[in-house]
Design an enzyme around this catalytic site. Structure first.
Site, PDB file in Angstrom:
ATOM      1  N   ASN A   7       0.865  -1.184   0.000  1.00 53.26           N
ATOM      2  CA  ASN A   7       0.000   0.000   0.000  1.00 53.26           C
ATOM      3  C   ASN A   7       0.897   1.228   0.000  1.00 53.26           C
ATOM      4  O   ASN A   7       1.435   1.615   1.036  1.00 53.26           O
ATOM      5  CB  ASN A   7      -0.891  -0.035   1.258  1.00 53.26           C
ATOM      6  CG  ASN A   7      -1.703   1.238   1.411  1.00 53.26           C
ATOM      7  OD1 ASN A   7      -1.823   2.022   0.473  1.00 53.26           O
ATOM      8  ND2 ASN A   7      -2.250   1.452   2.606  1.00 53.26           N
ATOM      9  N   TRP A   8       1.052   1.822  -1.172  1.00 48.10           N
ATOM     10  CA  TRP A   8       1.957   2.982  -1.274  1.00 48.10           C
ATOM     11  C   TRP A   8       1.362   4.232  -0.652  1.00 48.10           C
ATOM     12  O   TRP A   8       2.052   5.240  -0.508  1.00 48.10           O
ATOM     13  CB  TRP A   8       2.256   3.280  -2.746  1.00 48.10           C
ATOM     14  CG  TRP A   8       3.222   2.336  -3.394  1.00 48.10           C
ATOM     15  CD1 TRP A   8       3.718   1.167  -2.861  1.00 48.10           C
ATOM     16  CD2 TRP A   8       3.803   2.464  -4.692  1.00 48.10           C
ATOM     17  NE1 TRP A   8       4.575   0.562  -3.758  1.00 48.10           N
ATOM     18  CE2 TRP A   8       4.645   1.345  -4.885  1.00 48.10           C
ATOM     19  CE3 TRP A   8       3.699   3.399  -5.705  1.00 48.10           C
ATOM     20  CZ2 TRP A   8       5.376   1.146  -6.065  1.00 48.10           C
ATOM     21  CZ3 TRP A   8       4.419   3.213  -6.870  1.00 48.10           C
ATOM     22  CH2 TRP A   8       5.257   2.098  -7.047  1.00 48.10           C
ATOM     23  N   LYS A   9       0.074   4.225  -0.361  1.00 49.70           N
ATOM     24  CA  LYS A   9      -0.616   5.440   0.099  1.00 49.70           C
ATOM     25  C   LYS A   9      -0.371   6.558  -0.935  1.00 49.70           C
ATOM     26  O   LYS A   9      -0.261   6.267  -2.109  1.00 49.70           O
ATOM     27  CB  LYS A   9      -0.178   5.813   1.509  1.00 49.70           C
ATOM     28  CG  LYS A   9      -0.250   4.596   2.453  1.00 49.70           C
ATOM     29  CD  LYS A   9      -0.108   4.934   3.890  1.00 49.70           C
ATOM     30  CE  LYS A   9      -0.198   3.647   4.717  1.00 49.70           C
ATOM     31  NZ  LYS A   9      -0.239   3.883   6.145  1.00 49.70           N
ATOM     32  N   HIS A  86      -9.613   1.507   4.579  1.00 51.08           N
ATOM     33  CA  HIS A  86      -8.351   1.674   5.324  1.00 51.08           C
ATOM     34  C   HIS A  86      -8.575   2.656   6.476  1.00 51.08           C
ATOM     35  O   HIS A  86      -9.400   3.579   6.362  1.00 51.08           O
ATOM     36  CB  HIS A  86      -7.268   2.194   4.376  1.00 51.08           C
ATOM     37  CG  HIS A  86      -5.914   2.209   5.017  1.00 51.08           C
ATOM     38  ND1 HIS A  86      -5.504   3.234   5.830  1.00 51.08           N
ATOM     39  CD2 HIS A  86      -4.907   1.315   4.988  1.00 51.08           C
ATOM     40  CE1 HIS A  86      -4.276   2.963   6.270  1.00 51.08           C
ATOM     41  NE2 HIS A  86      -3.889   1.809   5.773  1.00 51.08           N
ATOM     42  N   GLU A  88      -7.055   5.143   7.424  1.00 51.59           N
ATOM     43  CA  GLU A  88      -6.916   6.558   7.028  1.00 51.59           C
ATOM     44  C   GLU A  88      -8.169   7.044   6.298  1.00 51.59           C
ATOM     45  O   GLU A  88      -8.556   8.205   6.416  1.00 51.59           O
ATOM     46  CB  GLU A  88      -5.652   6.731   6.169  1.00 51.59           C
ATOM     47  CG  GLU A  88      -4.400   6.620   7.027  1.00 51.59           C
ATOM     48  CD  GLU A  88      -3.196   5.993   6.343  1.00 51.59           C
ATOM     49  OE1 GLU A  88      -3.132   5.983   5.105  1.00 51.59           O
ATOM     50  OE2 GLU A  88      -2.313   5.490   7.074  1.00 51.59           O
ATOM     51  N   GLU A 155      -5.499  -4.240  11.004  1.00 53.70           N
ATOM     52  CA  GLU A 155      -4.406  -3.295  11.210  1.00 53.70           C
ATOM     53  C   GLU A 155      -4.704  -2.483  12.464  1.00 53.70           C
ATOM     54  O   GLU A 155      -5.581  -1.598  12.431  1.00 53.70           O
ATOM     55  CB  GLU A 155      -4.286  -2.333  10.030  1.00 53.70           C
ATOM     56  CG  GLU A 155      -4.041  -2.990   8.698  1.00 53.70           C
ATOM     57  CD  GLU A 155      -3.512  -1.985   7.665  1.00 53.70           C
ATOM     58  OE1 GLU A 155      -2.355  -2.125   7.261  1.00 53.70           O
ATOM     59  OE2 GLU A 155      -4.248  -1.054   7.309  1.00 53.70           O
ATOM     60  N   GLY A 161       2.670   2.626  10.920  1.00 55.76           N
ATOM     61  CA  GLY A 161       3.755   3.603  10.783  1.00 55.76           C
ATOM     62  C   GLY A 161       4.445   3.951  12.090  1.00 55.76           C
ATOM     63  O   GLY A 161       5.174   4.946  12.158  1.00 55.76           O
ATOM     64  N   SER A 193       3.345  -1.639  10.470  1.00 55.12           N
ATOM     65  CA  SER A 193       4.775  -1.716  10.770  1.00 55.12           C
ATOM     66  C   SER A 193       5.440  -3.031  10.368  1.00 55.12           C
ATOM     67  O   SER A 193       6.395  -3.473  11.006  1.00 55.12           O
ATOM     68  CB  SER A 193       5.025  -1.436  12.264  1.00 55.12           C
ATOM     69  OG  SER A 193       4.590  -0.133  12.600  1.00 55.12           O
ATOM     70  N   GLY A 214       2.779  -0.879   4.306  1.00 52.00           N
ATOM     71  CA  GLY A 214       2.840   0.511   3.884  1.00 52.00           C
ATOM     72  C   GLY A 214       4.283   0.944   3.651  1.00 52.00           C
ATOM     73  O   GLY A 214       4.862   0.714   2.594  1.00 52.00           O
TER      74      GLY A 214
HETATM   75  P1  PGA Z   1       2.780   0.708   7.647  1.00 52.57           P
HETATM   76  O1  PGA Z   1       1.312   0.941   7.036  1.00 52.57           O
HETATM   77  O2  PGA Z   1       3.281  -0.610   7.086  1.00 52.57           O
HETATM   78  O3  PGA Z   1       3.589   1.875   7.158  1.00 52.57           O
HETATM   79  O4  PGA Z   1       2.652   0.652   9.133  1.00 52.57           O
HETATM   80  C1  PGA Z   1       0.418  -0.118   6.857  1.00 52.57           C
HETATM   81  C2  PGA Z   1      -0.900   0.379   6.336  1.00 52.57           C
HETATM   82  O5  PGA Z   1      -1.348   1.484   6.725  1.00 52.57           O
HETATM   83  O6  PGA Z   1      -1.542  -0.306   5.519  1.00 52.57           O
END
Ligand code: PGA
Length: 232
Positions: A7-9, A86, A88, A155, A161, A193, A214
């Site tokens: 997931n590159w966001k 997600h 976010e 998650e 993150g 993470s 991510g």
């Molecule tokens: P992260 O993000 O691996 O940077 O913790 C995961 C995600 O939000 O899907």
């Protein structure tokens, strides 16, 4: 073997995508690998040897929905997966469980695989089972809605993150709980993470079928290491 989703966001650009594709095309992975770049970069993945997904979509096929992405169009340009709900999207864009369920149905209707995200925030860590059950209520109240074997990604919001990961025992307890709710047909991914050092240990945990990654998916060499892991 697992399902490893990048997931590159809202990161990357055309050059970054081209370099990433070249590096990952050279990887030899026995896992199902899915990369979800920002939608404007999806077209660069035409010669990608693994699968491509979107980070979001709308719940309607077409119409007056300025700025939204149609699930049909995503399928037509080659997406096989769509991340839905997600954390976010839930927190910044106020997506509700109802909307997320509708998006899941829209993705399934296009024969793509939704990756539905669930997970509690830091304040609710002790109340996690209630939060997860609530987030899944539309799925649980509509038997048959998971028959097309979607993926669900657990998650913990406090682990995204941050470098924080639940203990192996905690992961097994949570995943046993989710498996019990959703049954054997769905695939369950862990996200938050994940990196090349912890990926194989997390994926070895009971009921964990894959990973949603991510930050570490933005480093092609690290992502390559993760997908080439054979001991999953
Ligand atoms: P992260 O993000 O691996 O940077 O913790 C995961 C995600 O939000 O899907």
């Amino acid at each position: 073997m697992g399902i490893i989703v990048a997931n590159w966001k809202m990161n990357g650009n055309p050059d970054f995508a081209d370099n990433f594709i070249e590096e990952i095309n050279a990887a030899d992975s026995e896992n199902t690998v899915v990369v979800c770049p920002p939608a404007p970069l999806l077209g660069r993945f035409r010669n990608f040897r693994y699968d491509v997904g979107a980070q979001n979509c709308f719940c309607e096929e077409k119409g007056a929905f300025t700025g939204e992405n149609s699930p049909r169009l995503l399928r037509e340009i080659g997406c096989k997966y769509v991340i839905v709900g997600h954390s976010e999207r839930r927190s910044i864009f106020h997506e509700t469980d109802d909307l997320i369920f509708k998006k899941h149905l829209a993705v399934v209707a296009e024969n793509m695989i939704p990756i539905v995200c669930i997970g509690e925030n830091a304040e609710n860590r002790d109340n996690r089972e209630k939060v997860i059950s609530d987030q899944l209520s539309f799925f649980l109240n509509n038997p048959g809605s998971t028959d097309k074997t979607p993926c669900f990604a657990y998650e913990p919001v406090w682990g995204i993150g941050t470098g924080l990961i639940p203990s192996p025992e905690e992961i097994e307890t949570i995943f046993a709980f989710i498996r019990n709710l959703l049954g054997d047909k769905v695939s369950l991914l862990y996200g938050g993470s994940v990196n090349a050092k912890n990926s194989s240990e997390i994926l070895s945990r009971k009921n964990v079928d894959g990973l949603l990654i991510g930050g570490a998916s933005l480093k092609a060499d690290e992502f390559k290491k993760i997908i080439e892991e054979k001991s999953f």
